[in-house]
Design an enzyme around this catalytic site. Structure first.
Site, PDB file in Angstrom:
ATOM      1  N   HIS A  84       0.792  -1.236   0.000  1.00 40.43           N
ATOM      2  CA  HIS A  84       0.000   0.000   0.000  1.00 40.43           C
ATOM      3  C   HIS A  84       0.826   1.290   0.000  1.00 40.43           C
ATOM      4  CE1 HIS A  84       0.793   0.266   4.330  1.00 40.43           C
ATOM      5  NE2 HIS A  84       0.437   1.524   4.238  1.00 40.43           N
TER       6      HIS A  84
HETATM    7  C1  UD1 Z   1      -2.077   5.789   5.847  1.00 39.92           C
HETATM    8  C2  UD1 Z   1      -0.814   6.301   6.525  1.00 39.92           C
HETATM    9  C3  UD1 Z   1       0.214   5.192   6.626  1.00 39.92           C
HETATM   10  C4  UD1 Z   1      -0.364   3.895   7.180  1.00 39.92           C
HETATM   11  C5  UD1 Z   1      -1.623   3.522   6.417  1.00 39.92           C
HETATM   12  C6  UD1 Z   1      -2.258   2.279   6.972  1.00 39.92           C
HETATM   13  C7  UD1 Z   1      -0.324   8.698   6.097  1.00 39.92           C
HETATM   14  C8  UD1 Z   1       0.495   9.642   5.315  1.00 39.92           C
HETATM   15  N1  UD1 Z   1      -0.192   7.389   5.770  1.00 39.92           N
HETATM   16  O1  UD1 Z   1      -1.771   5.523   4.476  1.00 39.92           O
HETATM   17  O2  UD1 Z   1       1.269   5.615   7.476  1.00 39.92           O
HETATM   18  O3  UD1 Z   1       0.576   2.841   7.062  1.00 39.92           O
HETATM   19  O4  UD1 Z   1      -2.544   4.626   6.488  1.00 39.92           O
HETATM   20  O5  UD1 Z   1      -3.345   1.868   6.218  1.00 39.92           O
HETATM   21  O6  UD1 Z   1      -1.065   9.095   6.977  1.00 39.92           O
HETATM   22  N2  UD1 Z   1      -9.086   5.025   1.422  1.00 39.92           N
HETATM   23  C9  UD1 Z   1     -10.319   4.409   1.294  1.00 39.92           C
HETATM   24  N3  UD1 Z   1     -10.951   4.011   2.434  1.00 39.92           N
HETATM   25  C10 UD1 Z   1     -10.427   4.195   3.659  1.00 39.92           C
HETATM   26  C11 UD1 Z   1      -9.173   4.843   3.771  1.00 39.92           C
HETATM   27  C12 UD1 Z   1      -8.510   5.239   2.627  1.00 39.92           C
HETATM   28  O7  UD1 Z   1     -10.834   4.201   0.211  1.00 39.92           O
HETATM   29  O8  UD1 Z   1     -11.055   3.815   4.657  1.00 39.92           O
HETATM   30  C13 UD1 Z   1      -8.358   5.466   0.206  1.00 39.92           C
HETATM   31  C14 UD1 Z   1      -8.301   6.960   0.099  1.00 39.92           C
HETATM   32  O9  UD1 Z   1      -9.305   7.457  -0.675  1.00 39.92           O
HETATM   33  C15 UD1 Z   1      -6.950   7.220  -0.538  1.00 39.92           C
HETATM   34  C16 UD1 Z   1      -6.118   6.017  -0.171  1.00 39.92           C
HETATM   35  O10 UD1 Z   1      -7.001   5.041   0.332  1.00 39.92           O
HETATM   36  O11 UD1 Z   1      -7.062   7.264  -1.926  1.00 39.92           O
HETATM   37  C17 UD1 Z   1      -5.046   6.356   0.803  1.00 39.92           C
HETATM   38  O12 UD1 Z   1      -5.554   6.778   2.070  1.00 39.92           O
HETATM   39  P1  UD1 Z   1      -4.683   7.731   3.032  1.00 39.92           P
HETATM   40  O13 UD1 Z   1      -5.336   7.868   4.332  1.00 39.92           O
HETATM   41  O14 UD1 Z   1      -4.333   8.960   2.303  1.00 39.92           O
HETATM   42  O15 UD1 Z   1      -3.309   6.997   3.238  1.00 39.92           O
HETATM   43  P2  UD1 Z   1      -2.921   5.459   3.369  1.00 39.92           P
HETATM   44  O16 UD1 Z   1      -2.262   5.026   2.111  1.00 39.92           O
HETATM   45  O17 UD1 Z   1      -4.060   4.626   3.871  1.00 39.92           O
END
Ligand code: UD1
Length: 354
Positions: free
Chosen positions: A198
């Site tokens: 991820h």
């Molecule tokens: C975040 C953390 C990372 C952690 C990870 C665990 C930061 C910078 N990164 O990364 O340290 O290891 O979480 O999972 O804070 N999304 C969904 N549904 C959700 C959550 C996210 O669809 O419930 C999608 C969002 O739309 C986005 C992507 O996932 O496109 C990334 O989500 P984001 O919270 O920005 O960062 P993570 O990659 O999850």
């Protein structure tokens, strides 16, 4: 006040909330960074965490938009509830936002899992953890390695080594789940691997993601890929199919199911921080798709190998000889959360910066 927002923080919050019960009033703020049921609510239910008192519902966005919205929301809640401590967890955008909000209004901040370093400034998490450590008043370090990093940055006087709360929660879940049914019936009884991918550095560049997926798809046994929403979105954007060859695509699992799935697997392939350590605690060999790791003890003890290129050779690396058994316990004894609460009580008596 605990501020959490993303999946690994809910896992860390569980033992801390349990240790705080009866010792302090505990306000839980969820920023809403993760919002899908299986990325958020499922963890509160499965791990018996009290329902958050507040949810800021910030959702997804660019780093600036996401962190900025949280910062404003948390500042307001701090003003309303006047906590004695703001406790922040790990290295996500929610961690940095809460630390910054609190320190600016002179409310003491404690950082749980302080002192981890990858020394890779391309990672948003590395920026988050360095800035949070330097802003916080009390640095709760999980390991001697983490304490040493803090010392070398001039932060020794604010550091208390408490152990790793992830060990607390893993041991608790293992004890409760001895007779749990197999969470992945499609691979029950077979030799299988668990994989997660991820990190932006692995998902966002199409060529790299394609070669990782091809490497996993070419392995010699089923690979259950627990697909984070970021991975699914990136694969779709780049036109990459995730359900090919050895790969068996699955939604992310809840924590007790993840522990059961990893414990019965013959290996883990991941770029997650937490999973590297869970694999080690369960004594399952891990292959990490990154150039470096914060959890260096897993590599030093021979249970984790880093791979950053040449993913077509993943089969050789995953199929390597089994590591030597070890009884080393670099991540503590499962009593870290109690030490966290002790440290909060002791240092609160002296007020603010220690
Ligand atoms: C975040 C953390 C990372 C952690 C990870 C665990 C930061 C910078 N990164 O990364 O340290 O290891 O979480 O999972 O804070 N999304 C969904 N549904 C959700 C959550 C996210 O669809 O419930 C999608 C969002 O739309 C986005 C992507 O996932 O496109 C990334 O989500 P984001 O919270 O920005 O960062 P993570 O990659 O999850």
């Amino acid at each position: 006040m605990s501020v959490v927002g993303a999946r690994p923080q809910f896992v860390k919050l569980a033992p801390v909330a349990q240790a705080l019960a009866g010792r302090a009033e505990h306000v839980i703020v969820h920023t809403g960074q993760h919002y899908d049921h299986n990325m958020s609510d499922a963890f509160f239910t499965d791990l018996g965490i009290p329902h958050p008192d507040h949810n800021l519902g910030v959702g997804s966005g660019s780093h600036g938009a996401q962190t900025g919205t949280m910062l404003a929301g948390i500042e307001e809640l701090i003003g309303e509830t006047a906590p004695d401590w703001v406790l922040v967890y790990g290295d996500t955008n929610s961690t940095l936002a809460a630390a910054l909000a609190a320190v600016k209004v002179h409310v003491p901040v404690a950082h749980l899992e302080a002192g981890l370093r990858s020394f890779n400034r391309r990672m948003p998490e590395e920026i988050n953890r360095v800035l949070t450590d330097h802003a916080a008043d009390l640095l709760l370090a999980p390991t001697p390695t983490a304490s040493e990093h803090l010392r070398s940055e001039g932060l020794a006087s604010r550091t208390v080594e408490v152990g790793d709360v992830m060990t607390d929660v893993l041991l608790r879940v293992l004890a409760a789940g001895a007779h749990r049914p197999h969470p992945l019936p499609e691979v029950e009884g077979t030799d299988y691997l668990v994989a997660t991918v991820h990190r932006p550095d692995n998902t966002d560049e199409p060529h790299r993601l394609r070669s990782i997926v091809e490497g996993l798809a070419g392995l010699d046994r089923p690979v259950v890929l627990l697909a984070h929403p970021r991975l699914r979105a990136a694969a779709e954007r780049h036109g990459i199919t995730l359900d090919v060859g050895a790969l068996r695509l699955s939604d992310p699992l809840g924590y007790p199911d993840l522990v059961a799935a990893v414990g019965r697997s013959t290996g883990v392939v991941t770029d997650s921080g937490g999973l590297q350590k869970e694999a080690f605690l369960l004594r399952v060999p891990c292959t990490t798709l990154r150039p470096e790791t914060e959890w260096v003890e897993t590599v030093d003890l021979g249970w984790n190998v880093l791979v950053d290129e040449g993913f077509e050779r993943l089969g050789e690396i995953v199929g390597r000889a089994a590591p030597a058994p070890t009884s080393a316990a670099p991540y503590g004894d499962g009593d870290a959360a109690r030490r966290v609460v002790d440290a909060l009580e002791q240092h609160h008596a002296g007020r603010a910066t220690i």
